[in-house]
Every structure is written in C-alpha cells, then in structure tokens.
Write a protein that holds these residues in place. Structure first.
Motif, PDB file in Angstrom:
ATOM      1  N   SER A  59      50.646  -2.518  66.073  1.00 28.35           N
ATOM      2  CA  SER A  59      50.648  -1.591  64.975  1.00 28.35           C
ATOM      3  C   SER A  59      50.516  -2.220  63.636  1.00 28.35           C
ATOM      4  CB  SER A  59      52.111  -0.862  64.964  1.00 28.35           C
ATOM      5  OG  SER A  59      53.164  -1.755  64.937  1.00 28.35           O
ATOM      6  N   PHE A  60      50.564  -3.393  63.587  1.00 24.48           N
ATOM      7  CA  PHE A  60      50.531  -4.113  62.176  1.00 24.48           C
ATOM      8  C   PHE A  60      49.389  -3.648  61.295  1.00 24.48           C
ATOM      9  CE2 PHE A  60      48.867  -7.665  59.676  1.00 24.48           C
ATOM     10  CZ  PHE A  60      49.688  -7.738  58.815  1.00 24.48           C
ATOM     11  N   ALA A  61      48.120  -3.639  61.918  1.00 25.71           N
ATOM     12  CA  ALA A  61      46.829  -3.310  61.222  1.00 25.71           C
ATOM     13  C   ALA A  61      47.005  -1.980  60.555  1.00 25.71           C
ATOM     14  CB  ALA A  61      45.718  -3.448  62.166  1.00 25.71           C
ATOM     15  N   PHE A  62      47.310  -1.026  61.264  1.00 28.09           N
ATOM     16  CA  PHE A  62      47.477   0.267  60.452  1.00 28.09           C
ATOM     17  C   PHE A  62      48.673   0.380  59.613  1.00 28.09           C
ATOM     18  CE2 PHE A  62      45.640   0.382  64.842  1.00 28.09           C
ATOM     19  CZ  PHE A  62      43.860   0.633  64.357  1.00 28.09           C
ATOM     20  N   GLU A  63      49.483  -0.320  59.792  1.00 23.95           N
ATOM     21  CA  GLU A  63      50.589  -0.264  58.943  1.00 23.95           C
ATOM     22  C   GLU A  63      50.179  -0.807  57.542  1.00 23.95           C
ATOM     23  OE1 GLU A  63      53.609   1.125  58.701  1.00 23.95           O
ATOM     24  OE2 GLU A  63      53.426   1.858  60.942  1.00 23.95           O
ATOM     25  N   GLN A  64      49.293  -1.925  57.333  1.00 28.29           N
ATOM     26  CA  GLN A  64      48.732  -2.285  56.116  1.00 28.29           C
ATOM     27  C   GLN A  64      48.139  -1.015  55.629  1.00 28.29           C
ATOM     28  OE1 GLN A  64      50.193  -5.197  55.475  1.00 28.29           O
ATOM     29  NE2 GLN A  64      51.036  -4.748  57.522  1.00 28.29           N
ATOM     30  N   CYS A  65      47.178  -0.314  56.233  1.00 27.07           N
ATOM     31  CA  CYS A  65      46.681   0.846  55.426  1.00 27.07           C
ATOM     32  C   CYS A  65      47.512   1.694  54.825  1.00 27.07           C
ATOM     33  CB  CYS A  65      45.703   1.521  56.711  1.00 27.07           C
ATOM     34  SG  CYS A  65      44.357   0.990  57.371  1.00 27.07           S
ATOM     35  N   ARG A  66      48.702   1.816  55.559  1.00 24.83           N
ATOM     36  CA  ARG A  66      49.909   2.917  54.894  1.00 24.83           C
ATOM     37  C   ARG A  66      50.452   2.038  53.512  1.00 24.83           C
ATOM     38  NH1 ARG A  66      50.254   8.064  57.104  1.00 24.83           N
ATOM     39  NH2 ARG A  66      48.790   7.785  58.892  1.00 24.83           N
ATOM     40  N   LYS A  67      50.497   0.553  53.790  1.00 28.58           N
ATOM     41  CA  LYS A  67      51.257  -0.017  52.734  1.00 28.58           C
ATOM     42  C   LYS A  67      50.160   0.059  51.299  1.00 28.58           C
ATOM     43  CE  LYS A  67      54.121  -3.123  54.910  1.00 28.58           C
ATOM     44  NZ  LYS A  67      54.483  -4.577  55.292  1.00 28.58           N
ATOM     45  N   LEU A  68      48.943  -0.243  51.774  1.00 26.03           N
ATOM     46  CA  LEU A  68      47.905  -0.232  50.523  1.00 26.03           C
ATOM     47  C   LEU A  68      47.522   1.221  50.285  1.00 26.03           C
ATOM     48  CD1 LEU A  68      45.747  -3.144  52.189  1.00 26.03           C
ATOM     49  CD2 LEU A  68      47.084  -3.212  50.213  1.00 26.03           C
ATOM     50  N   GLY A  69      47.857   2.353  50.900  1.00 23.84           N
ATOM     51  CA  GLY A  69      47.524   3.558  50.606  1.00 23.84           C
ATOM     52  C   GLY A  69      45.968   4.008  50.711  1.00 23.84           C
ATOM     53  N   SER A  70      45.445   3.420  51.690  1.00 23.29           N
ATOM     54  CA  SER A  70      44.186   3.654  51.655  1.00 23.29           C
ATOM     55  C   SER A  70      43.459   3.685  53.155  1.00 23.29           C
ATOM     56  CB  SER A  70      43.155   2.199  51.365  1.00 23.29           C
ATOM     57  OG  SER A  70      41.823   2.425  51.572  1.00 23.29           O
ATOM     58  N   PRO A  71      42.806   4.460  53.764  1.00 22.33           N
ATOM     59  CA  PRO A  71      42.302   4.850  55.257  1.00 22.33           C
ATOM     60  C   PRO A  71      41.415   3.636  55.521  1.00 22.33           C
ATOM     61  CG  PRO A  71      41.178   6.402  53.828  1.00 22.33           C
ATOM     62  CD  PRO A  71      42.231   5.808  52.868  1.00 22.33           C
ATOM     63  N   VAL A  72      41.015   2.940  54.487  1.00 19.70           N
ATOM     64  CA  VAL A  72      39.967   1.646  55.109  1.00 19.70           C
ATOM     65  C   VAL A  72      40.881   0.467  54.414  1.00 19.70           C
ATOM     66  CG1 VAL A  72      37.749   0.698  54.740  1.00 19.70           C
ATOM     67  CG2 VAL A  72      38.138   3.080  55.213  1.00 19.70           C
ATOM     68  N   ALA A  73      40.902  -0.596  55.003  1.00 18.15           N
ATOM     69  CA  ALA A  73      41.398  -1.789  54.441  1.00 18.15           C
ATOM     70  C   ALA A  73      40.794  -3.000  55.190  1.00 18.15           C
ATOM     71  CB  ALA A  73      42.938  -1.768  54.509  1.00 18.15           C
ATOM     72  N   GLN A  74      41.086  -4.046  54.549  1.00 15.47           N
ATOM     73  CA  GLN A  74      40.641  -5.291  55.310  1.00 15.47           C
ATOM     74  C   GLN A  74      41.813  -6.265  55.539  1.00 15.47           C
ATOM     75  OE1 GLN A  74      37.704  -7.748  52.887  1.00 15.47           O
ATOM     76  NE2 GLN A  74      38.351  -6.560  51.131  1.00 15.47           N
ATOM     77  N   LEU A  75      41.700  -7.058  56.817  1.00 12.31           N
ATOM     78  CA  LEU A  75      42.822  -8.135  57.076  1.00 12.31           C
ATOM     79  C   LEU A  75      42.165  -9.349  57.106  1.00 12.31           C
ATOM     80  CD1 LEU A  75      44.959  -6.116  59.486  1.00 12.31           C
ATOM     81  CD2 LEU A  75      45.201  -6.184  57.249  1.00 12.31           C
ATOM     82  N   PHE A  76      43.046 -10.542  57.076  1.00  9.76           N
ATOM     83  CA  PHE A  76      42.577 -11.716  57.406  1.00  9.76           C
ATOM     84  C   PHE A  76      43.270 -12.283  58.240  1.00  9.76           C
ATOM     85  CE2 PHE A  76      42.209 -10.645  52.595  1.00  9.76           C
ATOM     86  CZ  PHE A  76      41.130 -10.286  52.590  1.00  9.76           C
ATOM     87  N   LEU A  77      42.853 -12.379  59.648  1.00 18.38           N
ATOM     88  CA  LEU A  77      43.636 -12.602  60.785  1.00 18.38           C
ATOM     89  C   LEU A  77      43.602 -14.030  61.375  1.00 18.38           C
ATOM     90  CD1 LEU A  77      43.363  -9.255  62.789  1.00 18.38           C
ATOM     91  CD2 LEU A  77      45.354  -9.976  61.305  1.00 18.38           C
ATOM     92  N   TRP A  78      42.498 -14.741  61.174  1.00 19.19           N
ATOM     93  CA  TRP A  78      42.216 -15.813  61.753  1.00 19.19           C
ATOM     94  C   TRP A  78      42.096 -17.186  60.785  1.00 19.19           C
ATOM     95  CZ3 TRP A  78      44.368 -14.931  65.848  1.00 19.19           C
ATOM     96  CH2 TRP A  78      44.000 -13.457  66.667  1.00 19.19           C
ATOM     97  N   PRO A  79      42.955 -18.201  60.684  1.00 16.70           N
ATOM     98  CA  PRO A  79      42.443 -19.445  59.988  1.00 16.70           C
ATOM     99  C   PRO A  79      40.918 -20.001  60.198  1.00 16.70           C
ATOM    100  CG  PRO A  79      44.450 -19.840  61.259  1.00 16.70           C
ATOM    101  CD  PRO A  79      43.885 -18.451  61.631  1.00 16.70           C
ATOM    102  N   LEU A  80      40.481 -20.201  59.083  1.00 15.16           N
ATOM    103  CA  LEU A  80      39.075 -20.545  59.211  1.00 15.16           C
ATOM    104  C   LEU A  80      38.030 -19.599  59.190  1.00 15.16           C
ATOM    105  CD1 LEU A  80      39.632 -24.043  60.754  1.00 15.16           C
ATOM    106  CD2 LEU A  80      40.021 -23.640  58.448  1.00 15.16           C
ATOM    107  N   ALA A  81      38.303 -18.555  59.523  1.00 12.11           N
ATOM    108  CA  ALA A  81      37.342 -17.289  59.793  1.00 12.11           C
ATOM    109  C   ALA A  81      37.448 -16.474  58.641  1.00 12.11           C
ATOM    110  CB  ALA A  81      37.859 -16.474  60.917  1.00 12.11           C
ATOM    111  N   ARG A  82      36.558 -16.890  57.789  1.00  5.40           N
ATOM    112  CA  ARG A  82      36.587 -16.024  56.320  1.00  5.40           C
ATOM    113  C   ARG A  82      36.160 -14.675  56.395  1.00  5.40           C
ATOM    114  NH1 ARG A  82      33.003 -19.396  52.040  1.00  5.40           N
ATOM    115  NH2 ARG A  82      35.055 -18.532  50.706  1.00  5.40           N
ATOM    116  N   ARG A  83      35.306 -14.323  57.410  1.00 11.35           N
ATOM    117  CA  ARG A  83      34.923 -13.003  57.582  1.00 11.35           C
ATOM    118  C   ARG A  83      36.239 -12.224  57.640  1.00 11.35           C
ATOM    119  NH1 ARG A  83      30.093 -11.883  61.212  1.00 11.35           N
ATOM    120  NH2 ARG A  83      29.196 -12.441  59.180  1.00 11.35           N
ATOM    121  N   PRO A  84      36.587 -11.161  57.090  1.00  9.94           N
ATOM    122  CA  PRO A  84      37.719 -10.305  57.292  1.00  9.94           C
ATOM    123  C   PRO A  84      37.596  -9.182  58.332  1.00  9.94           C
ATOM    124  CG  PRO A  84      36.404  -9.384  55.263  1.00  9.94           C
ATOM    125  CD  PRO A  84      36.073 -10.610  55.734  1.00  9.94           C
ATOM    126  N   VAL A  85      38.615  -8.629  58.935  1.00 14.54           N
ATOM    127  CA  VAL A  85      38.388  -7.568  59.900  1.00 14.54           C
ATOM    128  C   VAL A  85      38.822  -6.071  59.250  1.00 14.54           C
ATOM    129  CG1 VAL A  85      39.398  -6.424  61.797  1.00 14.54           C
ATOM    130  CG2 VAL A  85      39.256  -8.949  61.679  1.00 14.54           C
TER     131      VAL A  85
END
Length: 575
Positions: A59-85
């Motif tokens: 549920s973490f990913a979609f809670e971030q959308c709620r926190k940011l107030g946007s239906p589209v957001a980006q997460l940085f989930l993996w060290p050294l993987a510069r491309r976001p999800v």
C-alpha cells in the motif's frame, strides 16, 4: 602533499562522486518527495517506516499519491537504480492503460529490478502461458472443473461444522483452513487426482489443542464467561506438496523485493530446501502429466471437440490433448521438452489461482462477519434462489453456477473490490508516451492501482486524458461512476432495476480492475470467480458468521505480491 593524503583525498572524492551518481534522476513534471530525490536510498526509508507502522508493503506506493495529492507520482525504490518507478492511482486511466493502451504499456522486461518486474501470473493474457483458451470456457469450467471444487467446498463445510461443535461459541482462526481447501480444490481441478487428502485428513485429525493443559482444564475454562478467547486446534500434518507450494510462494515474494532478483533466484536455487521442494513439486506434476498422456493415447480426440466431454477429467487432460501437442511432436520437438513446458505452465497457473482464491475467500469471510445485514440479505437471496433445497441439504454445483442470483453477483464484486487480492499491477512503457499529461519515457516501470476503494484523488482535466479514455467515457452516455461511500461495503451499488422493476446485476457500476478489466479479464480469473462463488454459497448456506472482538478483527493486510489479511478469525453458528 603526502601520498597518504593524496589517496585519502582521492577516496573521499570518489565517494562524493559515487554518492552524487547514486542519487535518483527524477522525471520532469511528475510529483515526488524532494527529500527522497536527494538521497541515494530514495524512498526506501519511508517504505520501511510504513511497513513498521502497518505491516503492509504494497500500500505504500499509492499512499504516496495521496500524500502528494496527485494521481501520478514517482518513487525511488532501489539504491543505485536512478530510474524512478511511476505510480498511477486513477481508476479511469488505469482501466484505459490495461484495456486500450496495450501497445504503449506491456510487461516489464525480465531484467527489471525488484518489484518493477512483478506481474501476477493471473494477469497474463489468455494463452500466454501456452494453455488453451478452452480451459476457461464456461462449458469446461462447469462440467469438468466445478464438480471437483464443489466436493472440496463441502469438505470445508464439514470441517468447520466439527470445529463449530468443539469451539462452543468461541472464535477460531481459519486462514489455514481456507488455504488448505483451495489448495485441494485447485489441485484437483487442474491436475485431476487429489494431490493431497488435506481436508479429509484434517477432518479426521481435528481436536482441541490441549498442549500444556492438565486433564479437564479445557472443560473448566469453558465454564467461564469469556467466550472471546480463541480456540486453538490441532490437525493433521501437511503434505509435501502443500509445504512445497507454501515454500516456493514465499520465495517468489522474496525475489520480487530483492535489489537483484536474478542473483537472489540463483542463491535460492543453491539452497537444499528450495531444491528439495521444487524437485518434489516438479516430480509429482511430471508424474501426473505422464499419466494424462497415457489416458489421452487411449482416447485421442481433438482438444477443442472434447472440451467438457467425458474424456476430460481435469485441465491437464485438455492441455495434453490439444492439437498443439501433436504439432509440436510432428516438428520433432522432444516429448520431454514439451512436458517441461506443460509442467511449468500448470505450476504457474496453480500458484496464481490457489493463492488468489484463498486470499479473496479469506477477505470475504472477514467482510461478511463485519456486515451482518448484508450477510443476512445474501442468505435470503440464496434461499429464494434455491427454494426446493432443504436447509439440511446443499445446493448442487449446477444450480450454483446456472441460476441467476443478482445479489450474489453483486456481493462477489463488492468483496473483490474491497479485498483487492492483487494489490498492484506492474507494467513498463514500451514507447515514449504520457499518463494524464505527464511524459513517460520508454522502459519506465509503472505501478497501477487496481483497487477502486477510495474516491479519486482529484478532478483531472479531461483534455489531459488519452483520446481512448475520453472516448470510453463518452460511450458511458453520462453513466459515470458513483464514487460516494467507496470505502463502505455496499453490494447494492452493483444492482440496477430493469424495466419491470426487478433488480439486475450491473457490471458497469464501477470499473472492475481486481482481476483484469472488461473483455481483458485475466487468464484464470474465471476459475477464481467460479471457486469463490461455490465456496461462498456453501459457507453462507451452512453458517452464520457472528461478530468478533476487536482484538481478533484487524483489517490490516500483509504480503508482497498478494494482499492477504494479517488475521482471519470466525465465530460460527450452524444453521
């Protein structure tokens, strides 16, 4: 400057450079956590904090959308993987991506890291695993698979009746029972023979666990006024196949969340326990494949013509009978190679259907426990649908699957909407494209939220949506989604009065994303729905699910690939 000082300076400079290079590279125009973008570990600290607080990861990913107030957001989930999800939490756009934009978004490549590479096996399109489309046809499901599922559901009823007598009004945990029942049912439906006699063994061995108690202490305890203390039962030992399924499933989850899934898979393969369980499962399924081939050789009918016929006893029979097998042999493909493919495909489908059905049924039990009024209405709808079936008898599998019961259909859809057993769908952009006006470069991983249990985040401008999404909305002719009380269990939202005033099931009330949208329903989803229908009818027909104390009624979930309840207790009353 001394040599040592030079080396220290170079080392510090290298660390600073690596730290800079490890920082995420946000996509322009898409909201994100600014603090996460400034650190090499991205959103991982926030993810771990969320897990410590809730016990949930998905549920973490979609809670971030709620926190940011946007239906589209980006997460940085993996060290050294510069491309976001990229995270998408908008039901209309998610439906559009999954149903109409398949040329723009597809399955992530095998090289994708961690959770970006996860796609639940049920979400594969029909036939992608080499399994014939006929396997999920209505005729084959009803005439071949359903009777086996019905027998297992009857055994679960028998087990719970025995536990109901022993518990004497106290609650007991049932998630293990549900997992065992659906394991038996799916194994029998897909592979023919009962891989275990799990439910039958459990019925024979069930007893109250008196571990650490003196003789008579348990009976005296029942003389107290505290009926909220759960009863622990002692049952039969689990079979090797059941243990193998649980072990391999847990390993799939650990691979999904590892930084380097390929390396993690390799290390797991080296462990004796993993190799033992995988070999045991493959050996047993391989034996059943060989037996099915012998049956088919005695009755070599065309796979399509024989669908649902007396020759087929399970899905495996249909798989080895289909014309593609004969064609593969004619092309000089080895029988052993073909058998390995069949074994792999069936193993994948088995894991997907078993786990998804069990988790959805567990949530169904929890939801109906907490909504007694709707539970009563469902039971009354079943009584009305089966007027000739006495209360001490049970509806037949044919009646359950062929008689129209709108309130049952509505209840199943509402349960799946809230249960959301597959908590996210992982895709990747196959071309440079957009989501709600935000540019999405090719190969960007995208997590879609299939749950429609909260009001959409904001009113997205219609012109920001794709043309296909806008057109689909116009085709609804003003019949938009009713988004009030989405967090509540309201089966009536799926019912609509026809011209005569009779309630009919309305599948267009909301977008149905939990097992795949619309005409793109996932391969295996019909088998899941069939099993849920059979199990739910027999359980509600035979038991009342009474209220539970708050201490045994948590609504939190756990799991990495699937969303299972952290606990699942019932207090049963036989009808």
């Amino acid at each position: 400057m001394s040599v040592l000082a030079t080396l220290i300076a170079l080392a510090l400079g290298g660390l600073i450079y690596l730290s800079y290079r490890a920082r995420p590279n946000p996509l322009p125009g898409i909201p994100h956590s600014r603090s996460s973008a400034r650190r090499a570990w991205g959103d991982l600290p926030s993810l771990l904090a969320h897990y410590r607080e809730t016990g949930e990861l998905t549920s973490f990913a979609f809670e971030q959308c709620r926190k940011l107030g946007s239906p589209v957001a980006q997460l940085f989930l993996w060290p050294l993987a510069r491309r976001p999800v990229v995270v998408l939490d908008d039901p209309r756009e998610t439906e559009d991506v999954l149903l109409r934009r398949t040329e723009e978004f597809g399955r992530p490549p095998a090289s994708a890291s961690g959770i970006a590479s996860v796609l639940h096996p049920l979400t594969l399109e029909g036939g992608s695993m080499g399994l014939p489309e006929e396997a999920m046809s209505e005729r084959f499901l009803q005439h071949v698979l359903a009777p086996r599922v019905h027998r297992c559901a009857e055994e679960l009823v028998e087990l719970w009746k025995k536990k109901c007598e022993l518990s004497r009004g106290r609650p007991f945990e049932v998630l293990d029972d549900i997992l065992l029942a659906t394991f038996d049912a799916v194994w029998a439906a897909l592979l023919g023979k009962r891989g275990t006699s799990g439910l039958q063994d459990e019925i024979a061995a069930i007893a109250v666990d008196r571990t650490g108690q003196e003789d008579g202490e348990w009976d005296e305890d029942y003389g107290s006024d505290d009926l909220d203390q759960p009863v622990q039962f002692r049952g039969a030992a689990r079979s090797a196949m059941y243990s193998a399924a649980g072990h391999l499933s847990g390993n799939r989850a650990s691979i999904a969340w590892s930084l380097f899934p390929g390396l993690r898979s390799w290390f797991l393969w080296l462990t004796p326990q993993y190799r033992y369980y995988k070999a045991a499962r493959d050996r047993e399924i391989g034996r059943l494949v060989a037996e099915a081939r012998k049956r088919v050789e005695k009755d070599p009918q065309d796979g399509v013509a024989a669908v649902g016929g007396e020759s087929d006893t399970c899905l495996l029979d249909l798989v080895v009978r289909r014309p593609g097998v004969a064609e593969a042999k004619a092309a000089s493909r080895s029988s052993a190679s073909n058998d390995r493919t069949v074994r792999k495909d069936l193993s994948m489908l088995f894991a997907a259907v078993h786990e998804t059905t069990a988790i959805a049924l567990a949530w169904a039990v929890k939801i109906l426990t907490n909504h007694r009024a709707q539970q009563f209405l469902l039971r009354e709808a079943l009584r009305a649908a089966f007027p000739t079936v006495s209360r001490i008898s049970r509806p037949s599998v044919t009646d359950i699957l062929t008689i129209s019961i709108p309130y049952l259909d509505a209840t199943l859809e509402e349960i799946l909407r809230l249960a959301n057993p597959i908590p996210f769908l992982s895709l990747a952009a196959t071309i440079d494209t957009t989501l709600l006006g935000c540019p999405i470069p090719k190969d960007t991983p995208v997590l879609c939220n299939p749950q429609f249990a909260r009001e959409p985040l904001s009113d997205v401008p219609e012109e920001a949506r794709s043309k296909s999404c806008q057109q689909a909305w116009r085709l609804r002719k003003g019949q938009g989604f009713v988004t009030q009380d989405l967090d509540k269990f309201v089966p009536d939202r799926w019912l609509k009065a026809d011209a005569s005033g009779k309630a009919r099931f309305n599948p267009e009330a909301l977008t149905r994303l939990h097992l795949g949208p619309g005409g793109s329903r996932c391969f295996g989803s019909e088998l899941v729905m069939q099993q849920l229908r059979i199990f739910l009818v027999l359980l509600v027909w035979n038991f009342e699910l009474d209220t539970l104390p708050d201490a045994l009624n948590s609504q939190l979930a756990e799991g990495i690939i699937l969303r299972r309840p952290q606990e699942c207790y019932v207090r049963l009353e036989k009808i």
